[in-house]
Design a protein around this motif. Structure first.
Motif, PDB file in Angstrom:
ATOM      1  N   LYS A 103       0.824  -1.220   0.000  1.00 37.71           N
ATOM      2  CA  LYS A 103       0.000   0.000   0.000  1.00 37.71           C
ATOM      3  C   LYS A 103       0.854   1.265   0.000  1.00 37.71           C
ATOM      4  N   VAL A 104       0.354   2.271  -0.689  1.00 32.25           N
ATOM      5  CA  VAL A 104       0.980   3.590  -0.634  1.00 32.25           C
ATOM      6  C   VAL A 104      -0.071   4.578  -0.153  1.00 32.25           C
ATOM      7  N   GLY A 149       2.076  -1.068  -9.321  1.00 31.09           N
ATOM      8  CA  GLY A 149       1.397  -2.209  -8.720  1.00 31.09           C
ATOM      9  C   GLY A 149       1.053  -2.037  -7.252  1.00 31.09           C
ATOM     10  N   PHE A 150       1.114  -0.803  -6.749  1.00 30.18           N
ATOM     11  CA  PHE A 150       0.717  -0.555  -5.353  1.00 30.18           C
ATOM     12  C   PHE A 150      -0.781  -0.275  -5.265  1.00 30.18           C
ATOM     13  N   ALA A 192       4.880   3.209   1.720  1.00 30.83           N
ATOM     14  CA  ALA A 192       5.319   4.602   1.741  1.00 30.83           C
ATOM     15  C   ALA A 192       4.148   5.553   1.914  1.00 30.83           C
ATOM     16  N   LEU A 193       4.494   6.749   2.372  1.00 30.10           N
ATOM     17  CA  LEU A 193       3.576   7.887   2.321  1.00 30.10           C
ATOM     18  C   LEU A 193       4.170   8.871   1.324  1.00 30.10           C
ATOM     19  N   ALA A 203       6.539   2.775  11.564  1.00 28.26           N
ATOM     20  CA  ALA A 203       5.747   1.691  10.978  1.00 28.26           C
ATOM     21  C   ALA A 203       6.550   0.913   9.937  1.00 28.26           C
ATOM     22  N   GLY A 204       7.817   1.284   9.784  1.00 24.83           N
ATOM     23  CA  GLY A 204       8.664   0.560   8.836  1.00 24.83           C
ATOM     24  C   GLY A 204       8.482   0.989   7.401  1.00 24.83           C
ATOM     25  N   ALA A 205       7.709   2.064   7.186  1.00 20.08           N
ATOM     26  CA  ALA A 205       7.475   2.542   5.822  1.00 20.08           C
ATOM     27  C   ALA A 205       8.452   3.666   5.485  1.00 20.08           C
ATOM     28  N   LEU A 206       8.460   4.067   4.217  1.00 25.42           N
ATOM     29  CA  LEU A 206       9.353   5.133   3.762  1.00 25.42           C
ATOM     30  C   LEU A 206       8.547   6.371   3.412  1.00 25.42           C
ATOM     31  N   LEU A 207       9.267   7.495   3.331  1.00 28.38           N
ATOM     32  CA  LEU A 207       8.607   8.778   3.110  1.00 28.38           C
ATOM     33  C   LEU A 207       9.059   9.352   1.768  1.00 28.38           C
ATOM     34  N   TYR A 208       8.070   9.621   0.899  1.00 30.33           N
ATOM     35  CA  TYR A 208       8.356  10.114  -0.458  1.00 30.33           C
ATOM     36  C   TYR A 208       7.981  11.591  -0.555  1.00 30.33           C
ATOM     37  N   TYR A 209       8.876  12.397  -1.119  1.00 29.27           N
ATOM     38  CA  TYR A 209       8.615  13.839  -1.264  1.00 29.27           C
ATOM     39  C   TYR A 209       8.359  14.183  -2.727  1.00 29.27           C
TER      40      TYR A 209
END
Lengths: 449, 483
Positions: B164-165, B183-184, B212-213, B238-244
């Protein structure tokens, strides 16, 4: 006054800040928070004047070395009429955004409409979009279209003879995206399409002609076979080659893709190029990217507008046919001006001269001991020159460079495979003069002799 | 003024260009076998047959029916239509760049490689990231590339659950579209009353299924996400990554850095923030920049310094691979490099400062006439809503936009972001002087008065253009997309 690109004087700033009731611009940034605000400018060089930058760039540019390019591999040095640069540099074209406000962008919309029409004419297809990034991107979008157009499609068949870099871009796309590529092997330098097996989950087949070696491929019966399995055929082709070779439409393809680099864009160290995609009518609502349509205004006057936008990301978001937003509009305009200048007769002449000159060079190089030009398949303007001893290739390139000639692209540069180290891809366009060809031949004889 | 299609001016036999004659030996040409018949094209393509002057007049006339930044103010929100310096055009036309082949021997392209390397160094410093790639050709291509790296990162960890994104409702449409192409599954995050990310909603949606967010900061309302450090912490926890999404970097360029905010990967729009021209919709340039965590996954090849000069580095086992044919839109990012050289660190900072000053000045002056739903912490752009005009006078955002055309302005972005009704999103950029802002304000006030006094007149706008409002339904129904 701070900088020629920022018009505000001290008085301007004071007046504006007063209107806002603020003491300084910094106050507007307090919301960012002290923790994040930088105290000093970012550590890059100080600003320079225009003249200083010009001088600096001049000295950087001098570190590039030009030669007489017999280089291809997806980018070709061709004759470009002076109209292309002059007209595509008109400032309103250059500094406009995407033509969302149609009434204020008629000129641009009409030019794109003409581009779409010309792409359709050249490829013998029905619908062309306003451009994609480049040839490799057009192939990726074709694959995406294939798996979306057929229910349950999970795989795309890909010929091993498409451009190595385009293949890499495809492999990037499938990474974790839930799809698979299945390679169709090559035989004697062309796609081996005999006994093609099309399973239910195959969305379609992607091939390329002229292919990665420059060979023209034969797709007789392939479209029919795919269609029996509800799969699509996409043919990637250098659009200039279509003045000579059978077109995607004539092979029965559903999708034509490629790059208009060979139509007015120049080399530019590889970019901007300009991807194109054209499809058959039934795929109208599946084509990615922008489309310009003809319509009328309230008074019945003809006008142009972006249309069928319900396919696109700014309307459909995650359900769009593609994520593309910006495309290569100005490059597409250059191609449109190029084709408007050349006309069909000019296209045929440029493609024909490329064919003749490439064959002249191949003919003479193929007779030099130690060199071979494979003749199993016809080629157009680019051919593989095979060295019996790969060790000679390095010397060959060096000696020709000394004569000012860039003799070709090593296949191993594209594939990074040791087995391709003995193959040089040689491209010859209409721009290469007899003198340049003969210098190449003379030097090659000397080096190999 | 209606300009015919060039094909409609075509006269058989007319020529706009002639190639040099074929100079090969006659005997060779005579004996040369053509392509076998079954591989040959049948029939010709219908292209214009016109004179050179016909071509020149045609495209010159078309260019007069286009409004660019060079023609007048272009306050198109989220597109940063700032001045495109002429030096960039001059440099991008130099034969030492335009006539360099992408596959020349590396020793002959050291100038190009040094541009790439120096630009990546500068962009790393500006964004606070560790390195990047210039291959992506546009913003959404950068998004595609960045998300692909996130995908590759989790695959490398053997983590296949993160499908999920998270994307705020206010985000650009490319964000969810790029996630889908990779494919997210897209999950929307709500906005709070201030127009910012709703932290509680975000936290409730974070899980070990989130990769990611994606965040634009300042967001599409022109507001700085002031909780960014808390957001970053929650996402990473939460183990996710952050996209700018760098579409709005112009607001904070040189003032603050996404890297310091905790972003792991970002894309830039050099055709917005770094002043390269939009070209009527492209070519742009959308570099991706990453922190150390994602650096191994950058597209290949990288450009690395040698003892002498630079070389391509293909030996990158974790790289996601190539995302464009060659090395990206070189002539575009070359212009961005020239812009950065002209501005320097202080200049970039000043550009952001004045972009924000201009937007706030406009917002302040327009506030008595137009509703601005979110006013707290406006940065480089803001969104007005003409919902009240629509309710009372039946005048829509589109009507306001078309009326602005008759005033000589390119309209703001309309009907976006989706969370504001009848939205007009205004971004003046730092390029406009206060006089030019004042003139725009006056035009906006005139239109507001007209909307009350004579709403019907706005429905007829524009009247100053070659065509009036076009029949969009007919355009879709006919789908006439070629001659």
């Amino acid at each position: 006054m701070i900088h020629p690109y920022i018009p505000h004087t001290d008085e301007d700033r004071a007046r504006m800040l007063e209107a806002l009731g603020l003491s300084s611009i910094d106050r507007l940034f307090e919301v960012v928070g002290e923790e994040l605000l930088l105290e000093d400018p970012v550590p890059i060089a100080h600003g320079r004047t225009e003249e200083e930058v010009r001088r600096m760039i001049d000295s950087i540019a001098r570190r590039n070395i030009r030669g007489i390019p017999f280089l291809g591999g997806g980018s070709y040095d061709r004759i470009i009429p002076s109209t292309v640069q002059a007209l595509s540099s008109l400032p309103s074209f250059v500094t406009a955004y995407t033509p969302y406000q149609a009434e204020m962008s008629q000129g641009l919309l009409q030019a794109i409409f003409e581009f779409q029409s010309m792409v359709c004419e050249i490829t013998s297809m029905d619908i062309a979009n306003a451009s994609l990034y480049d040839g490799s991107h057009a192939i990726v979008e074709a694959a995406l279209l294939m798996v979306n157009a057929k229910r349950g499609a999970k795989r795309v068949l890909v010929s091993a003879t498409i451009h190595p870099f385009a293949l890499e871009a495809l492999q990037t796309w499938v990474l974790g995206a839930g799809y698979e590529l299945e390679m169709i092997p090559e035989k004697d330098g062309v796609a081996d399409l005999a006994g093609l097996d099309i399973a239910d989950d195959v969305g379609g087949l992607i091939v390329q002609s002229p292919n990665r070696y420059g060979f023209i491929e034969d797709y007789d019966g392939i479209a029919e076979l795919l269609h029996e399995h509800k799969a699509l055929l996409a043919i990637s082709a250098d659009p200039l080659s279509l003045a000579i070779q059978r077109t995607p439409g004539q092979w029965g393809a559903d999708i034509a893709v490629g790059d208009t680099q060979s139509l007015g864009l120049g080399l530019a160290f590889g970019g901007p190029a300009c991807g194109y995609m054209a499809v058959k009518r039934p795929l109208l609502r599946r084509i990615p990217g922008r489309l310009v349509g003809m319509t009328t205004d309230g008074e019945g006057r003809r006008g142009f507008t972006l249309t069928l936008q319900a396919r696109e990301q700014h309307i459909k978001r995650e359900r769009a046919t593609s994520n593309i937003c910006s495309n290569q509009a100005l490059a597409a305009l250059m191609t449109t001006i190029h084709l408007s200048s050349l006309g069909w007769s000019g296209m045929v002449e440029a493609a024909g001269q490329s064919y003749a000159k490439a064959h002249y060079l191949a003919h003479h190089l193929g007779r030099i001991p130690g060199l071979e030009v494979p003749d199993a398949h016809p080629f157009w303007c680019e051919f593989p020159l095979v060295f019996q001893d790969a060790n000679h290739l390095e010397t060959f390139l060096r000696e020709l460079r000394n004569e000012g000639i860039f003799a070709g692209v090593r296949l191993s540069t594209l594939t990074r495979k040791d087995t391709d180290e003995s193959v040089l891809l040689v491209a010859v366009t209409e721009k290469r003069s007899r003198e340049e060809l003969d210098l190449y031949i003379r030097t090659a004889r000397r080096v190999m002799g | 003024m209606i300009e015919p299609l060039l094909i409609e001016k075509s006269v058989k036999g007319r020529l706009a260009y002639r190639l040099p004659p074929l100079d090969l030996p006659e005997t060779f040409v005579r004996e040369l076998e053509p392509l076998p018949a079954h591989l040959r094209r049948e029939g010709s393509a219908r292209l214009p047959e016109v004179s050179e002057l016909d071509v020149v007049r045609h495209f010159t006339r078309l260019s007069k029916m286009v409004h660019g930044v060079d023609d007048g103010m272009y306050p198109l929100g989220s597109c940063t239509m700032k001045y495109n310096p002429k030096l960039g055009e001059e440099v991008a036309r130099m034969a030492q760049f335009t006539r360099i082949h992408p596959l020349q021997d590396v020793s002959t392209v050291q100038g190009c490689l040094s541009v790439i390397h120096s630009l990546l160094e500068d962009l790393s410093a500006i964004t606070g990231m560790s390195w990047g790639s210039l291959q992506p050709c546009a913003g959404s291509h950068g998004e595609y590339t960045g998300l692909k790296m996130i995908r590759a990162y989790f695959l490398k960890q053997g983590d296949r659950r993160r499908t999920k994104v998270l994307i705020p409702v206010s985000a650009h449409g490319t964000n969810p579209a790029s996630a889908a192409v990779n494919g997210f599954d897209v999950v929307e995050v709500a906005s709070n009353r201030k127009g910012l990310v709703d932290l509680a909603d975000l936290k409730s949606k974070l899980s070990d299924e989130v990769a990611a967010l994606m965040l634009t900061n300042p967001n599409t309302l022109g507001l700085f996400e002031e909780d960014i450090l808390e957001i970053s912490e929650a996402v990473h926890e939460a183990g996710a990554l952050l996209y700018y999404d760098g579409a709005n970097l112009n607001a904070i360029m040189g003032k603050a850095r996404p890297g310091d905010m905790g972003f792991d990967v970002l894309h830039l729009n050099l055709h917005k923030t770094f002043s390269t021209p939009h070209g009527g919709g492209g070519p742009g340039s959308g570099p991706v920049m990453v922190n150390d965590l994602l650096r191994p996954f950058l597209p290949k090849p990288d450009i690395i310094p040698q003892e002498e000069g630079y070389a391509f580095d293909w030996d990158r086992p974790d790289s996601i691979g190539k995302v464009s044919m060659f090395w990206g839109n070189f002539l575009v990012y070359l212009r961005a490099y020239v812009y950065i050289l002209r501005m320097g660190g202080e200049g970039l900072r000043a550009a952001a400062g004045h972009a924000v000053l201009n937007a706030n000045y406009l917002a302040k002056k327009l506030a008595p006439y137009y509703e601005i739903p979110y006013t707290s912490g406006i940065m480089h752009e803001f969104v007005i809503s003409v919902k009240n005009y629509k309710e009372r006078y039946g005048v829509t955002a589109e009507d306001f936009a078309k009326a602005l055309i008759d005033e000589g302005y390119h309209p703001p972005t309309v009907y976006f972001p989706l969370i504001v009704d009848e939205a007009l999103m205004i971004e003046p950029t730092e390029s406009e002087s206060p006089e030019s802002l004042d003139a725009f304000i006056e035009a906006m006030i005139r239109i507001a008065e007209k909307a009350k006094r004579d709403p019907a007149s706005l429905k007829k706008a524009p009247v100053s253009t070659p065509v009036g409002r076009l029949d969009q339904v007919k355009a879709v129904k006919d789908a006439k997309v070629r001659y």
